[in-house]
Scaffold this motif. Structure first.
Motif, short mmCIF file in Angstrom:
data_model
loop_
_atom_site.label_atom_id
_atom_site.label_comp_id
_atom_site.label_asym_id
_atom_site.label_seq_id
_atom_site.Cartn_x
_atom_site.Cartn_y
_atom_site.Cartn_z
N LYS A 1 0.85 -1.19 0.00
CA LYS A 1 0.00 0.00 0.00
C LYS A 1 0.89 1.24 0.00
CE LYS A 1 -3.90 0.17 2.15
NZ LYS A 1 -4.98 0.23 3.14
N ALA A 2 0.51 2.21 -0.81
CA ALA A 2 1.19 3.49 -0.85
C ALA A 2 0.18 4.58 -0.49
CB ALA A 2 1.77 3.75 -2.22
N ARG A 3 0.64 5.53 0.27
CA ARG A 3 -0.19 6.68 0.64
C ARG A 3 0.56 7.94 0.20
NH1 ARG A 3 -0.86 5.22 5.55
NH2 ARG A 3 -2.75 4.08 5.10
N HIS B 1 0.53 12.06 0.25
CA HIS B 1 0.00 13.28 0.86
C HIS B 1 0.34 14.45 -0.06
CE1 HIS B 1 -0.73 11.36 4.80
NE2 HIS B 1 0.29 10.61 4.43
N VAL C 1 -5.21 13.12 0.50
CA VAL C 1 -4.48 11.87 0.68
C VAL C 1 -5.00 10.89 -0.37
CG1 VAL C 1 -4.01 9.94 2.22
CG2 VAL C 1 -4.21 12.25 3.16
N GLU D 1 -4.64 6.92 -1.58
CA GLU D 1 -4.15 5.59 -1.24
C GLU D 1 -4.14 4.71 -2.48
OE1 GLU D 1 -5.25 5.17 3.47
OE2 GLU D 1 -6.26 3.87 2.04
N LEU D 2 -3.04 4.01 -2.67
CA LEU D 2 -2.87 3.13 -3.82
C LEU D 2 -2.52 1.74 -3.32
CD1 LEU D 2 -0.48 5.52 -5.73
CD2 LEU D 2 -2.87 5.15 -6.30
N GLU D 3 -3.13 0.73 -3.87
CA GLU D 3 -2.77 -0.66 -3.59
C GLU D 3 -1.94 -1.12 -4.79
OE1 GLU D 3 -2.35 -3.68 -1.16
OE2 GLU D 3 -3.79 -2.14 -0.62
N GLU E 1 4.32 7.58 1.42
CA GLU E 1 4.47 6.61 2.51
C GLU E 1 4.19 5.22 1.94
OE1 GLU E 1 1.95 6.80 6.02
OE2 GLU E 1 1.99 8.97 5.83
N ASP F 1 3.50 1.13 3.01
CA ASP F 1 3.18 0.17 4.08
C ASP F 1 3.38 -1.24 3.57
OD1 ASP F 1 2.45 2.16 5.86
OD2 ASP F 1 0.35 2.08 5.27
#
Length: 79
Positions: free
Chosen positions: A2-4, A6, A41, A43-45, A77, A79
């Motif tokens: 996962k990428a976040r 900002h 924000v 979010e990318l999977e 970011e 994860d």
């Protein structure tokens, strides 16, 4: 993975949404809020499992589509 991402307007760029939020907070009795900056924000999977490759790919996405780098900055970011 996962990428976040900002995304925020750069310092010195007028933020009308942030100013509207600051004004509304004052109207609701929340005194002392001197400044508000509003961002987003994303979010990318990702299928990628290598962190370095994923970060490189997401930064390329930001440069090409997700952020207007003339007026916005971004941070990634993983994860």
């Amino acid at each position: 993975m996962k990428a976040r991402v900002h995304v925020m307007l750069k310092n010195g760029v007028l933020d009308p949404q942030g100013e509207a939020v600051r004004h509304a907070l004052g109207s609701l009795g929340f005194d002392g809020v001197e400044s508000v900056r509003q961002g987003k924000v994303i979010e990318l999977e990702l299928a990628e499992t290598d962190a370095a490759k994923a970060e490189e790919s997401v930064k390329a996405m930001c440069e090409k589509l997700l952020a207007n780098t003339v007026i916005e900055s971004y941070a990634v970011e993983l994860d």
